[in-house]
Write an enzyme that holds these catalytic residues in place. Structure first.
Site, mmCIF file in Angstrom:
data_model
loop_
_atom_site.group_PDB
_atom_site.id
_atom_site.type_symbol
_atom_site.label_atom_id
_atom_site.label_comp_id
_atom_site.label_asym_id
_atom_site.label_seq_id
_atom_site.Cartn_x
_atom_site.Cartn_y
_atom_site.Cartn_z
ATOM 1 N N GLY A 99 -4.732 -5.959 3.014
ATOM 2 C CA GLY A 99 -4.304 -4.584 2.795
ATOM 3 C C GLY A 99 -4.939 -3.659 3.808
ATOM 4 O O GLY A 99 -4.422 -3.453 4.908
ATOM 5 N N ARG A 100 -6.122 -3.127 3.459
ATOM 6 C CA ARG A 100 -6.756 -2.120 4.310
ATOM 7 C C ARG A 100 -7.087 -2.629 5.707
ATOM 8 O O ARG A 100 -7.166 -1.848 6.650
ATOM 9 C CB ARG A 100 -8.024 -1.600 3.615
ATOM 10 C CG ARG A 100 -7.731 -0.815 2.349
ATOM 11 C CD ARG A 100 -8.999 -0.330 1.663
ATOM 12 N NE ARG A 100 -9.843 -1.430 1.239
ATOM 13 C CZ ARG A 100 -11.113 -1.591 1.608
ATOM 14 N NH1 ARG A 100 -11.675 -0.712 2.415
ATOM 15 N NH2 ARG A 100 -11.825 -2.612 1.167
ATOM 16 N N GLN A 125 6.702 -4.545 -4.866
ATOM 17 C CA GLN A 125 5.774 -4.473 -5.993
ATOM 18 C C GLN A 125 6.288 -3.486 -7.033
ATOM 19 O O GLN A 125 6.832 -2.434 -6.705
ATOM 20 C CB GLN A 125 4.373 -4.068 -5.538
ATOM 21 C CG GLN A 125 3.334 -4.258 -6.636
ATOM 22 C CD GLN A 125 1.923 -3.961 -6.178
ATOM 23 O OE1 GLN A 125 1.585 -2.821 -5.910
ATOM 24 N NE2 GLN A 125 1.089 -4.997 -6.096
ATOM 25 N N MET A 162 0.855 -1.191 0.000
ATOM 26 C CA MET A 162 0.000 0.000 0.000
ATOM 27 C C MET A 162 0.890 1.239 0.000
ATOM 28 O O MET A 162 1.799 1.358 0.829
ATOM 29 C CB MET A 162 -0.919 0.008 1.219
ATOM 30 C CG MET A 162 -1.964 -1.096 1.232
ATOM 31 S SD MET A 162 -2.997 -1.065 2.726
ATOM 32 C CE MET A 162 -1.847 -1.815 3.910
ATOM 33 N N ALA A 163 0.628 2.138 -0.942
ATOM 34 C CA ALA A 163 1.439 3.348 -1.071
ATOM 35 C C ALA A 163 1.344 4.198 0.187
ATOM 36 O O ALA A 163 0.257 4.435 0.717
ATOM 37 C CB ALA A 163 0.976 4.153 -2.280
ATOM 38 N N CYS A 218 -4.608 -1.134 -10.706
ATOM 39 C CA CYS A 218 -4.988 0.234 -10.385
ATOM 40 C C CYS A 218 -6.203 0.675 -11.202
ATOM 41 O O CYS A 218 -6.185 0.625 -12.428
ATOM 42 C CB CYS A 218 -3.837 1.185 -10.646
ATOM 43 S SG CYS A 218 -4.233 2.905 -10.215
ATOM 44 N N GLY A 247 -9.510 -8.972 -0.777
ATOM 45 C CA GLY A 247 -10.758 -8.242 -0.855
ATOM 46 C C GLY A 247 -11.648 -8.471 0.340
ATOM 47 O O GLY A 247 -12.113 -9.588 0.570
ATOM 48 N N ASP A 248 -11.893 -7.413 1.128
ATOM 49 C CA ASP A 248 -12.773 -7.471 2.297
ATOM 50 C C ASP A 248 -12.301 -8.457 3.352
ATOM 51 O O ASP A 248 -13.093 -9.217 3.922
ATOM 52 C CB ASP A 248 -14.205 -7.801 1.876
ATOM 53 C CG ASP A 248 -14.957 -6.570 1.356
ATOM 54 O OD1 ASP A 248 -14.502 -5.450 1.649
ATOM 55 O OD2 ASP A 248 -15.969 -6.745 0.668
#
Length: 469
Positions: free
Chosen positions: A279-280, A118, A45-46, A149, A256-257
């Site tokens: 990620g998030r 990445q 993640m940036a 992206c 995802g989720d």
């Protein structure tokens, strides 16, 4: 230290040469080419997954998991040096600008293998050269290519998530990187989305292209580009991960989720994925990797298979997501900030803090150090916000944290309220964060989908800053 991590080496032997993980089970390890890691991965993640944050995640998840650094643009990476560089700290090339130097910095205490980074680009030569440089000058052993992206500034030029819609272009880019690092012990992987939108799904073709090109594995973000990060769209697309995992012989990692260990166990067991990329869910929550390690340890203790998956699900449900008391969160924030300040000082070329006292230029160096410290803390403000989610701190504390320009100021800000007086909303503390969007029209070049068989590469402008996926 972590049972799941300790068993990875042994599990790797069992993983090698076997069929894809079965639905209803939890794979004990993830094999990417010659490398065997735990099946839970920190997704790049940036502005987030730099060396200090990776170190925090590793503190909880153990050394055997894969923690991927921030994405770098192929065109920004200087060609590789003739001799291998110093793979224990800052990149060797003095040509690197500070932003890139930060993204490619690996901490001295970071395990050297496998380092993962990445990479994104739209020119095969540039990608190949950059991949070689990552391997030679930075000790990277897993090169992950980003084709996910969804930003209009990238897809409108045929880049990012638009690339998998043109299989010949995707094949050209993937093959160039695989050929460039062949024989060097480097695994090449790729991440892509399910497609442009629900009417234009590209993941099955992209997966087949990746396998044919010799990739060691792929990560499928179950959302489409049109979904962006819409709430629930990732979980709704988990069946796509199952489809791809059943069709490919290389590992398919699901994304995802996934915000809790229970989510991770549910995804992997429901889809037959080889692993899960988070990620998030890790934003402001590096301890999530401790929850993941505990779930996989429960599976290993139960002997793996369906019994292991059931044990992992039960353990994750019984324990619930970790919601640390405020005092722990405060300590992690300070540790994160301290590491970020130290890393920034190295990037800014400053000597160790104790090495310049009494030096004729000590005053100048001190001023530079203060500027560097303030710069490091500014870059953390977004992450500070995530740490505070779910914790009932006064606005004065939040404001002071967000404006702190020194470690001393940050400590003072975090001590505004006694630790025992901070209430925690557990549900809010583990709720999805950092998402949004969905339903957006994907912007493509005129006539782009009319030429899906075209092998014409995107223009250089399509490289942009595709720092998402």
């Amino acid at each position: 230290m972590f049972a799941a991590a300790a068993s990875v080496a042994a599990a790797g032997a069992a993983v090698a040469g076997t069929a894809a993980p079965a639905v209803g089970t939890l794979p004990p390890a993830l094999r990417l080419g010659p490398h065997v890691v735990s099946p839970y991965v920190l997704a790049p993640m940036a502005g987030i997954t730099d060396a200090p944050f990776r170190s925090l995640c590793r503190r909880y998840g153990g050394d055997s998991a894969l923690y991927v650094s921030e994405m770098v643009l192929a065109s920004s990476v200087p060609p590789p040096t003739v001799a291998a560089g110093d793979h224990t700290g800052v990149a060797v090339s003095s040509q690197l600008r500070p932003p890139l130097l930060s993204r490619l910095r690996f901490a001295a205490d970071e395990p050297s293998h496998p380092r993962a980074a990445q990479l994104y680009g739209v020119d095969p030569y540039s990608l190949a050269t950059a991949a070689e440089a990552l391997a030679i000058d930075h000790g990277v052993r897993v090169v992950d290519l980003n084709f996910g992206c969804p930003l209009p500034k990238v897809t409108s030029k045929g880049g990012g998530a638009a690339i998998p819609a043109r299989p010949r272009v995707l094949a050209t880019l993937l093959s160039a990187v695989v050929d460039a690092v062949a024989g060097g012990g480097v695994a090449v992987t790729a991440k892509f989305r399910a497609g442009l939108d629900d009417a234009t799904l590209t993941y099955r073709t992209a997966g087949a292209v990746a396998e044919a090109a010799g990739l060691a594995g792929v990560t499928l973000h179950a959302r489409t580009a049109a979904d962006r990060y819409a709430a629930g769209a990732g979980r709704a697309g988990w069946s796509r991960i199952a489809t791809l995992a059943a069709e490919l012989s290389i590992p398919v990692v699901g994304n995802g989720d996934v915000f809790t260990a229970a989510d991770a166990v549910a995804m992997v067991t429901a889809t037959g994925a080889a692993g899960v990329a988070v990620g998030r869910g890790a934003l402001g929550r590096p301890w999530l990797f401790g929850d993941l390690a505990a779930a996989w340890a429960a599976a290993a203790t139960a002997g793996g298979g369906t019994a292991g998956a059931a044990a992992a699900a039960a353990a994750a449900a019984a324990a619930g997501p970790t919601v640390p008391p405020w005092q722990v969160v405060r300590g992690v924030m300070l540790d994160h900030a301290t590491a970020a300040v130290a890393a920034r000082a190295i990037l800014d070329g400053l000597p160790p803090s104790g090495a310049w006292g009494g030096h004729p230029t000590a005053g100048t160096v001190a001023e530079a150090a203060a500027t560097s410290e303030a710069r490091a803390l500014r870059t953390l403000r977004r992450q500070f916000g995530y740490y505070l989610v779910g914790y009932d701190v006064p606005g004065s504390l939040r404001s002071a944290v967000m404006t702190a320009d020194s470690l001393g100021a940050l400590r003072a800000a975090l001590d505004v309220v006694p630790a025992g007086e901070v209430r925690v909303d557990a549900a809010a503390a583990v709720a999805p964060r950092g998402g949004g969007g969905g339903g957006a029209r994907v912007i493509l070049p005129a006539g782009y989908l009319d030429g899906v068989e075209s092998g014409v590469l995107p223009c250089a402008a399509a490289e942009g800053d595709a720092s998402c996926g």
